[in-house]
Design a protein around this motif. Structure first.
Motif, PDB file in Angstrom:
ATOM      1  N   ARG A  10       0.697  -1.142  -0.277  1.00  9.73           N
ATOM      2  CA  ARG A  10      -0.218  -0.556   0.078  1.00  9.73           C
ATOM      3  C   ARG A  10       1.101   1.278  -0.021  1.00  9.73           C
ATOM      4  N   GLU A  38      -7.305   6.528   5.777  1.00  5.15           N
ATOM      5  CA  GLU A  38      -6.313   6.570   6.347  1.00  5.15           C
ATOM      6  C   GLU A  38      -5.356   6.401   7.537  1.00  5.15           C
ATOM      7  N   GLN A  40      -6.858   5.352  10.286  1.00  4.24           N
ATOM      8  CA  GLN A  40      -6.919   4.238  11.213  1.00  4.24           C
ATOM      9  C   GLN A  40      -6.033   3.236  10.254  1.00  4.24           C
ATOM     10  N   ILE A  41      -6.068   3.277   9.169  1.00  6.52           N
ATOM     11  CA  ILE A  41      -4.849   2.411   8.908  1.00  6.52           C
ATOM     12  C   ILE A  41      -3.407   2.455   9.268  1.00  6.52           C
ATOM     13  N   TRP A  49      -1.943  -6.405   3.439  1.00  7.82           N
ATOM     14  CA  TRP A  49      -3.122  -7.061   3.456  1.00  7.82           C
ATOM     15  C   TRP A  49      -3.740  -7.046   2.231  1.00  7.82           C
ATOM     16  N   ARG A  66      -4.425  -6.846   9.581  1.00  7.54           N
ATOM     17  CA  ARG A  66      -4.823  -6.524   8.366  1.00  7.54           C
ATOM     18  C   ARG A  66      -6.093  -7.484   8.057  1.00  7.54           C
ATOM     19  N   TYR A  68      -8.466  -6.028   9.494  1.00  7.18           N
ATOM     20  CA  TYR A  68      -9.521  -4.607   9.882  1.00  7.18           C
ATOM     21  C   TYR A  68      -9.286  -3.905   8.459  1.00  7.18           C
ATOM     22  N   ALA A  69      -7.662  -3.300   8.340  1.00  7.92           N
ATOM     23  CA  ALA A  69      -7.087  -2.709   7.540  1.00  7.92           C
ATOM     24  C   ALA A  69      -7.696  -3.111   5.874  1.00  7.92           C
ATOM     25  N   GLU A  73     -10.271  -0.507   3.992  1.00  8.25           N
ATOM     26  CA  GLU A  73     -10.226  -0.086   2.825  1.00  8.25           C
ATOM     27  C   GLU A  73     -11.405  -0.736   1.895  1.00  8.25           C
TER      28      GLU A  73
END
Length: 160
Positions: A10, A38, A40-41, A49, A66, A68-69, A73
């Motif tokens: 990413r 962004e 939060q990630i 991920w 990963r 949650y990411a 997304e």
């Protein structure tokens, strides 16, 4: 959107260290939401991920950051697509879900044409015309209504 199930690198997050410290002037609420996603990630500390819904994503432990990411997304992509239907992902979604939406609309229209219980009861409450009794070969005799002891047998009528 790619359909690869492998981890994908990413780009670096613009918010830095996971905190949304300031909001640029003249941004829309949707843009602020994107910045928050962004941040939060970035706070999760993951750089790659699997694609949401892929086999790799399904195999992740639910507590894995990963997981949650990827979910975040996917939610952000959906939000952006709904905000701007001219994005390239919109064509993909229309191709995938277009038939489902059309089918749902047809089912809804068919459901609206179904008679209600009240309509069916009202139709059954109407008296029906009497029909002539006729005995059928191979079936037992038919009792004649209103005439006890009288039966119709195929080919003849008998009284007992």
């Amino acid at each position: 959107m790619t359909s690869s199930t492998e981890d994908r690198p990413r780009p670096a997050m613009t918010a830095g260290r996971g905190h949304l410290r300031s909001v640029p002037p003249h941004v829309t609420p949707g843009q602020v939401t994107g910045l928050r996603a962004e941040a939060q990630i970035a706070a999760l500390g993951v750089a790659q991920w699997p694609l949401y819904g892929s086999i790799g994503w399904l195999q992740l432990d639910p507590t894995d950051p990963r997981c949650y990411a990827a979910t975040l997304e996917a939610a952000e992509r959906y939000r952006r697509m709904m905000a701007d239907p001219d994005l390239p992902d919109a064509e993909w979604v229309a191709a995938v879900y277009g038939d489902a939406r059309e089918l749902a609309a047809r089912k809804l229209a068919a459901t609206r044409r179904i008679r209600s219980v009240r309509e069916i009861r009202d139709a059954r409450a109407q008296p029906r015309l009497a029909h002539p009794l006729k005995a059928t070969p191979g079936w037992p005799p038919i009792a004649v209504p209103g005439q006890p002891g009288r039966y119709l047998v195929h080919g003849q009528e008998t009284a007992e």
